[in-house]
Design an enzyme around this catalytic site. Structure first.
Site, mmCIF file in Angstrom:
data_model
loop_
_atom_site.group_PDB
_atom_site.id
_atom_site.type_symbol
_atom_site.label_atom_id
_atom_site.label_comp_id
_atom_site.label_asym_id
_atom_site.label_seq_id
_atom_site.Cartn_x
_atom_site.Cartn_y
_atom_site.Cartn_z
ATOM 1 N N ASP A 76 38.067 -7.398 41.220
ATOM 2 C CA ASP A 76 37.580 -6.766 40.165
ATOM 3 C C ASP A 76 37.183 -5.078 40.585
ATOM 4 O O ASP A 76 36.323 -4.948 41.207
ATOM 5 C CB ASP A 76 36.275 -7.160 39.585
ATOM 6 C CG ASP A 76 35.723 -6.240 38.273
ATOM 7 O OD1 ASP A 76 36.441 -5.352 38.003
ATOM 8 O OD2 ASP A 76 34.383 -6.612 38.139
ATOM 9 N N GLU B 48 34.008 2.787 36.653
ATOM 10 C CA GLU B 48 33.838 1.922 35.546
ATOM 11 C C GLU B 48 32.783 0.977 36.033
ATOM 12 O O GLU B 48 31.982 0.497 34.747
ATOM 13 C CB GLU B 48 35.200 1.133 35.693
ATOM 14 C CG GLU B 48 35.541 -0.067 34.560
ATOM 15 C CD GLU B 48 34.593 -1.260 34.767
ATOM 16 O OE1 GLU B 48 34.754 -1.984 33.586
ATOM 17 O OE2 GLU B 48 34.248 -1.588 35.713
#
Length: 346
Positions: A188, A222
């Protein structure tokens, strides 16, 4: 389209990305890697003030601009304080369970460019010494970094050049197994970044032009919530590429490309999501449609930041997100195939 993916290229790039430390806010080295890779494929890159990268790809026709996003920033930490015994207290960068980083090897990156090895431990790390070591609550106040240096005091640590605010990265420990499984920290979203480049490499090699101009946005914040809060204003729709979550009542597996219908920011665009589902069916891809109530993406940040866009979210299924993550190469191939179908479809 899956059969035409350059699998060796994608996996080699993913390995390089995983081995390049890049906690949110400390992405200069990984962005150099991204820029070099874009250059090899014949694309230039421009930058936002926050350090995100934008790669522009001409389309066959005008009418709209499609944005694709993925993030290179990862979970990590920063030095919060230096303790009197020479250990470091840290503060988390991104949201993870403290138990997921206990006993992990790490690196401390000083602002002068030096790097020091260490290990993340609780302040009661031995069952032979502390009777409550097993039950001891894992939280920031009870965790520390043991430096692999001859330090006995706060002064010793400062003499190394380590200061409050230095970044800490976790050892990703990537493993690429012969049966296709890939396990590592930071899949991720480095698996998503590799998928975007896999699509670019495929389109370049096969001379496939996108239906509309593309802007690939590689974000660097993010994991702390504002990666794509700013988007270039010409983008009309944004397809975020991020990991698909697994567990509880979710249907996604490590072989699937996940299509997220809704996350914590609310439902994604109905028409974009429907098109993605139809394309996955048409291409014969292994996919799952899920809802992620504890999840946010670059598309979420863009919408919350006021971007006047349509937005959707896909990505390879990843088990144990924000911990010791695992996916399968098939999930990445399915993601690349769906991306390619989406951007080439007029």
């Amino acid at each position: 389209m899956k059969s035409k993916i350059n699998q060796t290229y994608v996996l080699d790039l993913l390995k390089h990305l995983l081995l390049t430390p890049s906690p949110s806010g400390f992405c200069q080295d990984v962005m150099k890697l991204v820029a070099e890779e874009a250059g090899k494929l014949g694309f230039s890159i421009s930058y936002t003030n926050k350090g995100g990268g934008i790669i522009t790809v001409p389309g066959r026709q005008e009418g709209k601009v499609i944005g694709l996003s993925a993030h290179v920033d990862t979970l990590g930490a920063m030095v919060r304080s230096i303790k009197k015994d020479g250990s470091l207290r840290f503060t988390s960068v991104g949201g993870y369970m403290m138990g997921s980083v206990e006993n992990e090897y790490c690196q401390v990156h000083t602002r002068s460019g030096a790097t020091y090895e260490g290990t993340i431990l609780t302040t009661k790390p031995s069952v032979h010494v502390y009777p409550d070591a097993r039950e001891f609550k894992r939280e920031e106040a009870s965790m520390e970094i043991r430096l692999d240096e001859n330090v006995r005091s706060e002064e010793d640590v400062k003499n190394l050049g380590i200061s409050v605010g230095d970044f800490v990265s976790f050892d990703p420990r990537p493993r690429f197994l012969d049966n296709g499984y890939i396990k590592s920290r930071h899949l991720d979203d480095k698996a998503g970044v590799a998928a975007l480049f896999g699509m670019l490499e495929l389109m370049k090699r096969e001379q496939l032009a996108p239906a509309y101009p593309l802007q690939l946005f590689i974000s660097t914040y993010e994991e702390v919530g504002h990666g794509a809060a700013y988007l270039p204003p010409e983008i009309d729709e944004l397809l975020a590429v991020d990991m698909g979550a697994m567990g509880d009542d979710l249907s996604c597996t490590e072989h699937d490309v996940s299509i997220c219908a809704k996350d914590s920011s609310g439902p994604y665009d109905y028409n974009m999501t429907s098109k993605l589902i139809d394309l996955a069916k048409r291409e014969g891809l292994q996919y799952a449609v899920d809802i992620y109530p504890q999840y946010g993406s670059d598309a979420s940040a863009a919408l919350r930041g006021g971007s006047n866009i349509r937005a959707a979210l896909i990505g390879p299924g990843v088990h144990a997100s924000h911990s010791m993550e695992r996916t399968h190469s098939e999930a990445i191939w399915n993601t690349i195939a769906l991306l390619t179908a989406y951007v080439t479809e007029a």
